[in-house]
Design a protein around this motif. Structure first.
Motif, short mmCIF file in Angstrom:
data_model
loop_
_atom_site.label_atom_id
_atom_site.label_comp_id
_atom_site.label_asym_id
_atom_site.label_seq_id
_atom_site.Cartn_x
_atom_site.Cartn_y
_atom_site.Cartn_z
N LEU A 1 -6.06 -12.39 -0.38
CA LEU A 1 -7.12 -11.43 -0.69
C LEU A 1 -8.42 -11.80 0.01
CD1 LEU A 1 -6.35 -11.06 -4.52
CD2 LEU A 1 -5.57 -9.58 -2.66
N GLY A 2 -8.35 -12.78 0.89
CA GLY A 2 -9.55 -13.17 1.64
C GLY A 2 -9.97 -14.60 1.40
N GLY A 3 -9.27 -15.28 0.48
CA GLY A 3 -9.63 -16.68 0.20
C GLY A 3 -10.69 -16.77 -0.88
N ALA A 4 -10.95 -18.00 -1.32
CA ALA A 4 -11.88 -18.21 -2.45
C ALA A 4 -13.32 -17.94 -2.03
CB ALA A 4 -11.74 -19.64 -2.96
N SER A 5 -14.03 -17.16 -2.85
CA SER A 5 -15.47 -16.95 -2.65
C SER A 5 -16.29 -17.85 -3.56
CB SER A 5 -15.83 -15.49 -2.94
OG SER A 5 -15.35 -14.66 -1.91
N THR B 1 -5.09 -0.54 -14.46
CA THR B 1 -5.81 0.23 -13.43
C THR B 1 -5.05 0.20 -12.11
OG1 THR B 1 -7.77 -0.53 -14.61
CG2 THR B 1 -8.19 0.64 -12.59
N GLY B 2 -3.74 0.20 -12.16
CA GLY B 2 -2.97 0.33 -10.92
C GLY B 2 -2.82 -0.95 -10.12
N GLY B 3 -3.15 -2.10 -10.73
CA GLY B 3 -2.87 -3.37 -10.06
C GLY B 3 -3.97 -3.82 -9.12
N ILE B 4 -3.63 -4.82 -8.32
CA ILE B 4 -4.61 -5.46 -7.44
C ILE B 4 -5.06 -4.50 -6.34
CG2 ILE B 4 -4.75 -7.23 -5.63
CD1 ILE B 4 -3.31 -9.09 -7.62
N THR B 5 -4.14 -3.72 -5.81
CA THR B 5 -4.48 -2.79 -4.73
C THR B 5 -5.59 -1.83 -5.15
OG1 THR B 5 -2.24 -2.96 -3.85
CG2 THR B 5 -3.47 -0.98 -3.26
N ALA B 6 -5.45 -1.25 -6.35
CA ALA B 6 -6.44 -0.28 -6.81
C ALA B 6 -7.71 -0.95 -7.30
CB ALA B 6 -5.83 0.57 -7.92
N MET B 7 -7.58 -2.10 -7.97
CA MET B 7 -8.76 -2.81 -8.48
C MET B 7 -9.64 -3.29 -7.34
SD MET B 7 -9.41 -3.15 -11.72
CE MET B 7 -10.11 -4.73 -12.16
N ARG B 8 -9.03 -3.73 -6.26
CA ARG B 8 -9.79 -4.22 -5.12
C ARG B 8 -10.68 -3.09 -4.57
NH1 ARG B 8 -10.13 -8.97 -1.66
NH2 ARG B 8 -12.12 -8.43 -0.75
N LYS B 9 -10.08 -1.89 -4.47
CA LYS B 9 -10.84 -0.75 -3.96
C LYS B 9 -11.97 -0.38 -4.92
CE LYS B 9 -6.87 0.95 -1.46
NZ LYS B 9 -5.84 1.97 -1.31
N LEU B 10 -11.65 -0.36 -6.21
CA LEU B 10 -12.67 -0.04 -7.22
C LEU B 10 -13.82 -1.04 -7.17
CD1 LEU B 10 -13.87 1.07 -9.88
CD2 LEU B 10 -12.01 -0.02 -11.10
N LEU B 11 -13.50 -2.32 -7.08
CA LEU B 11 -14.56 -3.34 -7.10
C LEU B 11 -15.34 -3.36 -5.78
CD1 LEU B 11 -12.69 -6.13 -9.08
CD2 LEU B 11 -14.58 -4.70 -9.87
N ASP B 12 -14.68 -3.04 -4.68
CA ASP B 12 -15.40 -2.93 -3.40
C ASP B 12 -16.39 -1.76 -3.44
OD1 ASP B 12 -14.21 -5.15 -2.32
OD2 ASP B 12 -12.77 -4.06 -1.09
N TYR B 13 -15.96 -0.67 -4.05
CA TYR B 13 -16.85 0.50 -4.21
C TYR B 13 -18.04 0.10 -5.08
CZ TYR B 13 -18.21 5.14 -6.08
OH TYR B 13 -18.89 6.26 -6.49
N GLU C 1 0.85 -1.21 0.00
CA GLU C 1 0.00 0.00 0.00
C GLU C 1 0.88 1.25 0.00
OE1 GLU C 1 -3.39 0.15 -0.13
OE2 GLU C 1 -3.41 2.33 -0.01
N ASP C 2 1.91 1.24 0.82
CA ASP C 2 2.81 2.40 0.90
C ASP C 2 3.51 2.64 -0.44
OD1 ASP C 2 4.30 4.42 2.60
OD2 ASP C 2 5.97 3.22 1.84
N THR C 3 3.95 1.57 -1.08
CA THR C 3 4.63 1.72 -2.38
C THR C 3 3.66 2.27 -3.42
OG1 THR C 3 6.13 -0.08 -1.82
CG2 THR C 3 5.96 0.49 -4.15
N TRP C 4 2.42 1.75 -3.39
CA TRP C 4 1.40 2.24 -4.34
C TRP C 4 1.19 3.74 -4.17
CZ3 TRP C 4 -2.88 4.84 -5.57
CH2 TRP C 4 -3.54 4.51 -6.76
N GLN C 5 0.95 4.15 -2.93
CA GLN C 5 0.67 5.57 -2.67
C GLN C 5 1.88 6.43 -3.02
OE1 GLN C 5 -2.27 6.55 -2.09
NE2 GLN C 5 -3.27 4.67 -1.41
N VAL D 1 -10.86 0.98 -21.09
CA VAL D 1 -9.86 2.02 -21.35
C VAL D 1 -9.66 2.95 -20.14
CG1 VAL D 1 -10.18 2.02 -23.86
CG2 VAL D 1 -11.53 3.58 -22.46
N PHE D 2 -10.38 2.68 -19.06
CA PHE D 2 -10.23 3.51 -17.86
C PHE D 2 -9.02 3.05 -17.05
CE2 PHE D 2 -15.07 4.42 -17.36
CZ PHE D 2 -15.03 5.23 -18.47
N ASN D 3 -8.54 3.96 -16.17
CA ASN D 3 -7.42 3.52 -15.35
C ASN D 3 -7.47 3.90 -13.88
OD1 ASN D 3 -6.18 6.28 -15.75
ND2 ASN D 3 -6.16 5.47 -17.84
N THR D 4 -8.54 4.57 -13.44
CA THR D 4 -8.68 4.79 -12.00
C THR D 4 -10.15 4.74 -11.60
OG1 THR D 4 -9.01 7.19 -12.09
CG2 THR D 4 -6.72 6.43 -11.92
N VAL D 5 -10.39 4.72 -10.32
CA VAL D 5 -11.75 4.72 -9.78
C VAL D 5 -12.46 6.02 -10.16
CG1 VAL D 5 -11.08 5.69 -7.53
CG2 VAL D 5 -13.10 4.22 -7.67
#
Ligand code: GCO
Ligand code: MG
Length: 409
Positions: free
Chosen positions: A109-113, A296-308, A64-68, A270-274
């Motif tokens: 990432l929380g295990g298989a759903s 879209t900035g990798g797993i860290t950013a995609m996770r936030k986008l999909l949670d939103y 997270e720190d490296t991403w930010q 073609v988007f790249n951020t939330v």
């Protein structure tokens, strides 16, 4: 643990790929995909010239720190080149963390759903018999959800339609980028397309029945009112989704489309951020988020986008054409397995040379993908094989209307 090296590998087995390999002092390595179709060398330079020097000596666990740090310290925000470069770093760090933990990434990432990841393939044809053959071939290959693209009478080359049917019956040979020094010019006529397409879906439904999930990609070509008209005309054929019906950077345009049709809408490859989705998600103007982990900035950013998106009952439909490398695909699969609001995964199969360069551990059977159980992403890069396939210029085509006007491709 410390990062001691980061290498950018550009290779072109069946097409161009940009891969970042991060090496740690404990000998664990991680891979990230930074492939941006037709602009590969820009990401390679962004990484090698501006990002790699910042990584040396950092603790790879601080994702997270490296991403930010990479996002904020560049000062200049967003954009496909920046976000693909950040994605490459982010995914490589997740790969390292999961390998260090001795677990497949989805466990972190929380295990298989779910047990498997429903995937769709790309069927296409210049006419109905060719399209039906292609659908049958995809069903034989194990697909249980099918994207349908077709030629339009009077137009020479249409997005998504293979120039010729697959020879071996196993590979889908439509490839968006062409190995040309300059982008190829194609033609387009939206009115002809709108007249033709509903009849194609009617024929496909009559032939293959009501159950098969069918998808279609409008590839950004319609105005809002044209998209509304098409969505409405396709309602009887019960599409899983209509993708990129308009150039979606005008998010408000989707209000008009939504007002007129209940055909589910997918947008965002073609988007790249939330931020590109702010209005689309908050106003529930779409049903599926099409972003690629790679863009879209990798797993860290995609996770936030999909949670939103999940708060608005909007699901994932992660981009997975051939221009996402096996590393980017693996990242998508781990995320798909873990998130709750999974919708569907695009899966265009890579060619044999790509599979030689990237050794993979995912499986595909009876419509479902699974990333496998190896620690990390489950993908290894054969650097000797990669070196045998140097970069080759390749570009996406573009469109002109009959009168010469440049149109969205
Ligand atoms: C899809 C996409 C791709 C893009 C390609 C551009 O839905 O799979 O539209 O085919 O055209 O990724 O690089
Ligand atoms: Mg698309």
């Amino acid at each position: 643990m410390k990062i001691i090296a980061a290498d950018v590998v550009v290779t072109s087995p069946d097409r161009n790929f940009v891969t970042l390999k991060i090496t740690t002092d404990e000998g664990i390595t991680g891979l990230g995909d930074g492939t941006l179709n037709g602009r590969e060398l820009s990401v390679a330079s962004y990484l090698a010239d501006h990002v790699v020097p910042l990584l040396i000596g950092r603790d790879p666990h601080r994702i997270e720190d490296t991403w930010q740090f990479l996002y904020r310290s560049a000062y200049w925000r967003r954009g496909p080149v920046t976000m693909a470069a950040i994605a490459a770093v982010d995914v490589a760090l997740w790969d390292i963390k999961a390998k260090a933990a001795g677990m497949p990434l989805y466990q972190l990432l929380g295990g298989a759903s779910r047990n498997g990841i429903m995937a769709y393939g790309h069927a296409s044809g210049r006419d109905l018999p060719e399209l039906f053959d292609s659908i049958r071939r995809h069903l034989e290959m194990g697909y249980r959800s099918i994207r349908v693209q077709t030629s339009v009478p009077g137009i020479n080359a249409v997005y998504g339609v293979a120039a010729q049917p697959s020879i071996d019956g196993k590979r889908y040979d439509y490839e968006p980028a062409q190995r040309t020094a300059l982008p190829a010019e194609e033609d387009w006529d939206t009115r002809a397309y709108l007249r033709h397409l509903p009849g194609v879906f009617e024929a496909v439904r009559n032939e293959f029945g009501p159950e098969l999930p069918l998808l279609h990609d409008g590839h950004h070509r319609m105005t809002p009112i044209q998209a509304a008209k098409l969505g409405k005309a396709l309602e009887p054929y019960d599409l899983f989704w209509l993708e990129d019906c308009t150039p979606a950077e005008n998010q408000e345009a989707l209000r008009l489309v939504r007002r007129h049709t209940t055909t589910p809408l997918a947008i965002g490859e073609v988007f790249n951020t939330v931020w590109d989705y702010q209005t689309l998600i908050r106003e529930q103007l779409i049903d599926y988020v099409r972003s690629a982990v790679t863009h879209t900035g990798g797993i860290t950013a995609m996770r936030k986008l999909l949670d939103y998106a999940a708060q608005y009952q909007i699901k994932s439909g992660i981009h997975g054409p051939t221009d996402i490398s096996p590393v980017g695909m693996a990242a998508a699969l781990h995320l798909d397995l873990a998130i709750h609001n999974f919708g569907i995964q695009e899966y265009m199969q890579h060619g044999p040379a790509t599979n030689e360069v990237f050794q993979q551990s995912f499986s595909f059977a009876d419509g479902y993908l699974h990333p496998g159980g190896l620690p990390g992403l489950g993908v290894e890069l054969d650097e000797e094989a990669a070196a045998r396939f140097p970069y080759q210029p390749a570009y996406l085509p573009f469109n002109r209307l009959k009168d010469g006007t440049v149109h969205d491709w």
